[in-house]
Design an enzyme around this catalytic site. Structure first.
Site, PDB file in Angstrom:
ATOM      1  N   THR A  74       9.157  62.503 -32.906  1.00  0.00           N
ATOM      2  CA  THR A  74       8.462  61.216 -32.973  1.00  0.00           C
ATOM      3  C   THR A  74       9.116  60.150 -32.099  1.00  0.00           C
ATOM      4  O   THR A  74       8.507  59.117 -31.833  1.00  0.00           O
ATOM      5  CB  THR A  74       8.478  60.686 -34.422  1.00  0.00           C
ATOM      6  OG1 THR A  74       9.854  60.431 -34.784  1.00  0.00           O
ATOM      7  CG2 THR A  74       7.894  61.696 -35.394  1.00  0.00           C
ATOM      8  N   ASP A 125      25.661  63.681 -25.423  1.00  0.00           N
ATOM      9  CA  ASP A 125      26.072  65.044 -25.052  1.00  0.00           C
ATOM     10  C   ASP A 125      27.089  65.029 -23.913  1.00  0.00           C
ATOM     11  O   ASP A 125      28.057  65.780 -23.919  1.00  0.00           O
ATOM     12  CB  ASP A 125      24.861  65.885 -24.633  1.00  0.00           C
ATOM     13  CG  ASP A 125      23.985  66.256 -25.830  1.00  0.00           C
ATOM     14  OD1 ASP A 125      24.427  66.052 -26.973  1.00  0.00           O
ATOM     15  OD2 ASP A 125      22.868  66.758 -25.601  1.00  0.00           O
TER      16      ASP A 125
END
Ligand code: PRP
Length: 207
Positions: A107, A202
Site C-alpha cells: 500500500t 538496506d
C-alpha cells in the site's frame, strides 16, 4: 509545486554523487550519509536564535553568542539513524526522540511501530531526519505525531526527495520547511525515487 530548500553546496553535490553510486560499499555509504547530514543540518539551522554573551579571550573581551534554542532531533527508523550522528556533532545538547515507521510494500502507507516522543515536549525546534522523501506518507505521519505532542516549530531534513513527496508533505504541513540535498525526477511504480540511490536502509545496514 511547493519549493523545498535544495542545497547547492559543492561538497553536498560531491558527496551525494558518491552516495548514489551503486558501487559505494556500506561503510562508505554510512560515512557519506553522516557527512551529508552535518552539511544539511548546518543549512537547516541558519535561522537559529542566538543570545549575545560577552566572552573573555586571552586578549580582552569579545562579542560572543550562545545558541539558546532547545532542539529535539527525531530520526525516523531505520534509515534516519544514519543521519543522527552527523547532526549530533553540530547539536550535541539536542534531545533525541526515535520514531519507528516502515512503508507497507503493497500500500506504501506508513506503519508506525515505535515512538519515544516525550509526553510533554519543551523544545523550540524539532528536526525530523529521514534520508528519503518518497510518497511523503512517512514524513507527514511523523509531523502529525510531533504536532500531537505539542511541537509546533518543525523542519524536515532529508537527503533525496521526489516531487510527489514534497507536494504531499507541503500540502499536509505547509508550515514545515523541507531541506534536501537533491530533488529527483519522480517515483517509479513501486514507490522508489528515480534516480535516487536505492533503498537507504538496506544500503546502510547491509540487508
Ligand atoms: C523509507 C525511508 C522513509 C520512507 C519514505 O523507509 O527511510 O522512512 O521509506 O517513503 P514515503 O515517503 O513513501 O513514506 P522504509 O519504509 O524503507 O523503512 P526502513 O527505513 O526501515 O528501511
Amino acid at each position: 509545486m511547493a519549493s523545498p530548500n535544495v542545497s547547492n553546496h559543492p561538497l553536498v553535490l560531491h558527496k551525494l554523487s558518491l552516495l548514489r553510486d551503486k558501487t559505494t560499499d556500506h561503510r562508505t555509504f554510512r560515512e557519506l550519509m553522516r557527512e551529508l547530514a552535518t552539511l544539511l543540518c548546518y543549512e537547516a539551522t541558519q535561522d537559529l536564535n542566538v543570545q549575545e554573551v560577552p566572552v573573555e579571550t586571552p586578549m580582552g573581551t569579545a562579542r560572543g553568542f550562545k545558541a539558546k534554542e532547545r532542539i529535539g532531533v527525531v530520526p525516523v527508523l531505520r534509515a534516519g539513524l544514519g543521519m543522527l550522528e552527523g547532526v549530533m556533532q553540530l547539536l550535541p545538547d539536542a534531545q533525541v526522540w526515535h520514531i519507528g515507521l516502515y512503508r507497507d510494500e503493497e500500500t506504501l502507507r506508513p506503519v508506525h511501530y515505535y515512538n519515544r516522543l516525550p509526553a510533554q515536549a519543551s523544545v523550540q525546534l524539532c528536526l525530523i531526519l529521514d534520508p528519503m522523501l518518497a510518497t511523503g506518507g512517512s514524513a507527514a505521519a511523523t509531523v502529525e505525531l510531533l504536532k500531537k505532542s505539542g511541537i509546533t516549530n518543525i523542519k524536515y531534513v532529508g537527503i533525496i526527495g521526489a516531487p510527489e513527496g514534497v507536494e504531499r508533505l507541503s500540502a499536509a504541513h505547509p508550515d514545515v520547511p523541507i531541506y534536501l540535498a537533491a530533488l529527483d525526477e519522480r517515483l517509479n511504480d513501486v514507490g522508489f525515487i528515480v534516480p535516487g540511490l536505492g533503498d537507504a536502509g538496506d544500503r546502510q545496514f547491509g540487508t
